[in-house]
Design a protein around this motif. Structure first.
Motif, PDB file in Angstrom:
ATOM      1  N   MET A 225       0.417  -1.135  -0.026  1.00 20.13           N
ATOM      2  CA  MET A 225      -0.146   0.119   0.032  1.00 20.13           C
ATOM      3  C   MET A 225       1.107   1.607   0.065  1.00 20.13           C
ATOM      4  SD  MET A 225      -2.856   1.157  -0.488  1.00 20.13           S
ATOM      5  CE  MET A 225      -4.144   0.470   0.402  1.00 20.13           C
ATOM      6  N   ALA A 226       2.417   1.212   0.792  1.00 21.56           N
ATOM      7  CA  ALA A 226       3.342   2.303   0.506  1.00 21.56           C
ATOM      8  C   ALA A 226       3.591   2.860  -0.998  1.00 21.56           C
ATOM      9  CB  ALA A 226       4.112   2.009   1.503  1.00 21.56           C
ATOM     10  N   GLN A 227       3.382   2.097  -1.486  1.00 22.78           N
ATOM     11  CA  GLN A 227       4.101   2.088  -2.503  1.00 22.78           C
ATOM     12  C   GLN A 227       3.359   2.684  -3.661  1.00 22.78           C
ATOM     13  OE1 GLN A 227       5.619  -1.730  -4.164  1.00 22.78           O
ATOM     14  NE2 GLN A 227       4.170  -2.598  -4.497  1.00 22.78           N
ATOM     15  N   LEU A 228       2.329   2.430  -3.327  1.00 23.65           N
ATOM     16  CA  LEU A 228       0.863   3.414  -3.968  1.00 23.65           C
ATOM     17  C   LEU A 228       0.481   4.620  -3.412  1.00 23.65           C
ATOM     18  CD1 LEU A 228      -1.909   0.392  -4.670  1.00 23.65           C
ATOM     19  CD2 LEU A 228      -0.120   1.154  -5.892  1.00 23.65           C
ATOM     20  N   LYS A 229       0.910   4.991  -2.123  1.00 23.93           N
ATOM     21  CA  LYS A 229       0.710   6.052  -1.811  1.00 23.93           C
ATOM     22  C   LYS A 229       2.197   7.134  -2.460  1.00 23.93           C
ATOM     23  CE  LYS A 229      -0.661   7.188   2.233  1.00 23.93           C
ATOM     24  NZ  LYS A 229      -0.756   7.195   3.950  1.00 23.93           N
ATOM     25  N   ARG A 230       3.432   6.328  -2.719  1.00 22.00           N
ATOM     26  CA  ARG A 230       4.023   6.885  -3.139  1.00 22.00           C
ATOM     27  C   ARG A 230       4.092   7.401  -4.551  1.00 22.00           C
ATOM     28  NH1 ARG A 230       7.225   3.727  -0.316  1.00 22.00           N
ATOM     29  NH2 ARG A 230       8.185   1.807  -2.077  1.00 22.00           N
ATOM     30  N   PHE A 231       3.533   6.864  -5.374  1.00 22.51           N
ATOM     31  CA  PHE A 231       3.047   6.785  -7.039  1.00 22.51           C
ATOM     32  C   PHE A 231       1.441   8.062  -7.286  1.00 22.51           C
ATOM     33  CE2 PHE A 231       0.558   5.500 -10.416  1.00 22.51           C
ATOM     34  CZ  PHE A 231       1.547   5.461 -11.219  1.00 22.51           C
ATOM     35  N   GLY A 232       1.003   8.551  -6.158  1.00 24.53           N
ATOM     36  CA  GLY A 232      -0.294   9.006  -6.492  1.00 24.53           C
ATOM     37  C   GLY A 232       1.169  10.430  -5.500  1.00 24.53           C
TER      38      GLY A 232
ATOM     39  N   SER B 216       8.275  12.527   3.996  1.00 25.16           N
ATOM     40  CA  SER B 216       8.219  11.561   3.181  1.00 25.16           C
ATOM     41  C   SER B 216       8.633  12.238   1.750  1.00 25.16           C
ATOM     42  CB  SER B 216       7.217  11.021   3.376  1.00 25.16           C
ATOM     43  OG  SER B 216       7.086  10.512   4.398  1.00 25.16           O
ATOM     44  N   LEU B 217       7.879  12.921   1.190  1.00 31.25           N
ATOM     45  CA  LEU B 217       7.712  14.014  -0.393  1.00 31.25           C
ATOM     46  C   LEU B 217       9.531  13.948  -0.858  1.00 31.25           C
ATOM     47  CD1 LEU B 217       6.427  14.983  -2.782  1.00 31.25           C
ATOM     48  CD2 LEU B 217       6.772  16.892  -1.792  1.00 31.25           C
ATOM     49  N   ARG B 218      10.405  13.783  -0.041  1.00 29.33           N
ATOM     50  CA  ARG B 218      12.019  14.355  -0.553  1.00 29.33           C
ATOM     51  C   ARG B 218      12.364  13.017  -0.499  1.00 29.33           C
ATOM     52  NH1 ARG B 218      11.644  18.552   3.277  1.00 29.33           N
ATOM     53  NH2 ARG B 218      12.008  17.530   4.914  1.00 29.33           N
ATOM     54  N   LYS B 219      11.676  12.206  -0.026  1.00 30.48           N
ATOM     55  CA  LYS B 219      12.445  10.976  -0.341  1.00 30.48           C
ATOM     56  C   LYS B 219      11.801  10.635  -1.713  1.00 30.48           C
ATOM     57  CE  LYS B 219      12.270   9.156   4.149  1.00 30.48           C
ATOM     58  NZ  LYS B 219      11.751   8.414   5.419  1.00 30.48           N
ATOM     59  N   ILE B 220      10.756  10.670  -2.054  1.00 31.94           N
ATOM     60  CA  ILE B 220      10.143  10.265  -3.412  1.00 31.94           C
ATOM     61  C   ILE B 220      10.539  11.486  -4.117  1.00 31.94           C
ATOM     62  CG2 ILE B 220       7.827  11.037  -4.538  1.00 31.94           C
ATOM     63  CD1 ILE B 220       6.278  10.433  -2.114  1.00 31.94           C
ATOM     64  N   LEU B 221      10.532  12.585  -4.456  1.00 29.62           N
ATOM     65  CA  LEU B 221      11.771  13.156  -5.009  1.00 29.62           C
ATOM     66  C   LEU B 221      13.353  12.841  -5.794  1.00 29.62           C
ATOM     67  CD1 LEU B 221      10.263  16.858  -3.547  1.00 29.62           C
ATOM     68  CD2 LEU B 221       9.740  15.712  -5.739  1.00 29.62           C
ATOM     69  N   SER B 222      13.673  11.649  -4.208  1.00 28.57           N
ATOM     70  CA  SER B 222      14.880  11.870  -4.431  1.00 28.57           C
ATOM     71  C   SER B 222      15.368  10.585  -5.608  1.00 28.57           C
ATOM     72  CB  SER B 222      15.603  11.396  -3.474  1.00 28.57           C
ATOM     73  OG  SER B 222      16.450  10.213  -3.420  1.00 28.57           O
ATOM     74  N   GLN B 223      14.226   9.888  -4.912  1.00 27.65           N
ATOM     75  CA  GLN B 223      14.196   9.116  -6.356  1.00 27.65           C
ATOM     76  C   GLN B 223      13.318   8.939  -7.409  1.00 27.65           C
ATOM     77  OE1 GLN B 223      10.892   6.865  -3.656  1.00 27.65           O
ATOM     78  NE2 GLN B 223      11.417   4.399  -4.066  1.00 27.65           N
ATOM     79  N   LEU B 224      13.014  10.066  -7.877  1.00 26.02           N
ATOM     80  CA  LEU B 224      12.757  10.746  -8.942  1.00 26.02           C
ATOM     81  C   LEU B 224      13.654  11.780  -9.734  1.00 26.02           C
ATOM     82  CD1 LEU B 224       8.549  12.609  -8.670  1.00 26.02           C
ATOM     83  CD2 LEU B 224       9.735  10.066 -10.037  1.00 26.02           C
ATOM     84  N   ALA B 225      14.294  11.827  -9.080  1.00 20.89           N
ATOM     85  CA  ALA B 225      15.775  12.174  -8.945  1.00 20.89           C
ATOM     86  C   ALA B 225      16.404  11.477 -10.341  1.00 20.89           C
ATOM     87  CB  ALA B 225      16.781  13.268  -8.662  1.00 20.89           C
ATOM     88  N   GLU B 226      16.795  10.440  -8.791  1.00 20.35           N
ATOM     89  CA  GLU B 226      17.552   8.711  -9.439  1.00 20.35           C
ATOM     90  C   GLU B 226      17.258   8.470 -10.441  1.00 20.35           C
ATOM     91  OE1 GLU B 226      18.073   4.709  -6.892  1.00 20.35           O
ATOM     92  OE2 GLU B 226      19.203   6.553  -5.829  1.00 20.35           O
ATOM     93  N   ALA B 227      16.302   8.593 -11.067  1.00 20.89           N
ATOM     94  CA  ALA B 227      15.304   8.021 -11.999  1.00 20.89           C
ATOM     95  C   ALA B 227      15.991   9.212 -13.545  1.00 20.89           C
ATOM     96  CB  ALA B 227      14.233   7.802 -12.181  1.00 20.89           C
ATOM     97  N   ALA B 228      16.537   9.914 -12.846  1.00 22.07           N
ATOM     98  CA  ALA B 228      16.722  11.420 -13.966  1.00 22.07           C
ATOM     99  C   ALA B 228      15.104  11.721 -14.331  1.00 22.07           C
ATOM    100  CB  ALA B 228      17.669  10.814 -15.333  1.00 22.07           C
ATOM    101  N   ILE B 229      13.941  12.190 -13.702  1.00 17.77           N
ATOM    102  CA  ILE B 229      12.894  12.430 -14.686  1.00 17.77           C
ATOM    103  C   ILE B 229      12.892  13.872 -13.744  1.00 17.77           C
ATOM    104  CG2 ILE B 229      10.580  12.481 -13.359  1.00 17.77           C
ATOM    105  CD1 ILE B 229      10.229   8.777 -13.497  1.00 17.77           C
ATOM    106  N   ILE B 230      13.538  14.141 -13.068  1.00 22.40           N
ATOM    107  CA  ILE B 230      13.270  15.546 -12.333  1.00 22.40           C
ATOM    108  C   ILE B 230      14.678  15.722 -12.250  1.00 22.40           C
ATOM    109  CG2 ILE B 230      11.244  15.329 -11.442  1.00 22.40           C
ATOM    110  CD1 ILE B 230      12.315  14.943  -8.627  1.00 22.40           C
ATOM    111  N   GLU B 231      15.270  17.224 -11.702  1.00 21.38           N
ATOM    112  CA  GLU B 231      16.623  17.525 -11.777  1.00 21.38           C
ATOM    113  C   GLU B 231      16.714  18.083 -10.331  1.00 21.38           C
ATOM    114  OE1 GLU B 231      18.542  19.623 -14.572  1.00 21.38           O
ATOM    115  OE2 GLU B 231      16.849  20.404 -14.920  1.00 21.38           O
ATOM    116  N   VAL B 232      17.590  17.723  -9.339  1.00 22.29           N
ATOM    117  CA  VAL B 232      17.992  19.086  -8.248  1.00 22.29           C
ATOM    118  C   VAL B 232      18.912  20.044  -8.226  1.00 22.29           C
ATOM    119  CG1 VAL B 232      18.087  18.612  -5.820  1.00 22.29           C
ATOM    120  CG2 VAL B 232      16.967  17.211  -7.314  1.00 22.29           C
ATOM    121  N   LYS B 233      18.240  21.094  -8.116  1.00 20.38           N
ATOM    122  CA  LYS B 233      19.514  22.356  -8.242  1.00 20.38           C
ATOM    123  C   LYS B 233      19.709  22.238  -6.615  1.00 20.38           C
ATOM    124  CE  LYS B 233      19.142  23.878 -13.187  1.00 20.38           C
ATOM    125  NZ  LYS B 233      19.202  24.623 -13.844  1.00 20.38           N
TER     126      LYS B 233
END
Length: 134
Positions: free
Chosen positions: A1-8, A40-57
């Protein structure tokens, strides 16, 4: 369930970033807008950055920004970057025992779960982030 919340929450964060792709947003700004706990959001954003979907400055004028146009980011890519290696329905295997009946059911469950995984990725591959914005 947690992974679906992360996805959302991940999808919502990306929608925020896509709504004004010229601007960078801090994690606090995104968290406030989507009503998500900032840590929690920073963890999600970190995963998205690691996947090269977003960039962090980093720095005072830093923040998060999409690396690609929203129509180039499939929901399948987002999903795969945010979910655990084991899909949630694989937990069905935990219900089968190490006895003859359980082993037979386990084989059936494995085929079913493979089909479910395939369909999920097919469906999510048909949509992009832009489809959620329109």
């Amino acid at each position: 369930m947690a992974q679906l919340k992360r996805f959302g929450f991940g999808l919502q964060a990306l929608i925020v970033l896509a709504s004004n792709s010229e601007e960078q947003y801090s994690s606090a700004e995104i968290a406030e807008q989507i009503r998500c706990e900032p840590t929690s959001l920073r963890k999600i954003l970190s995963q998205l950055a690691e996947a090269a979907i977003i960039e962090v400055k980093q720095g005072r004028s830093g923040g998060y920004q999409l690396m690609y146009a929203p129509d180039q980011i499939t929901l399948a890519k987002i999903y795969s970057s945010l979910h655990d290696k084991e899909p949630i329905w694989d937990r069905m295997l935990d219900t089968t025992g190490n006895h003859l009946f359980g082993q037979k059911v386990n084989e059936s469950f494995q085929k079913l779960m493979t089909d479910i995984n395939t369909k999920v990725y097919q469906v999510l591959g048909n949509y992009t982030l832009a489809d959620l914005i329109d």
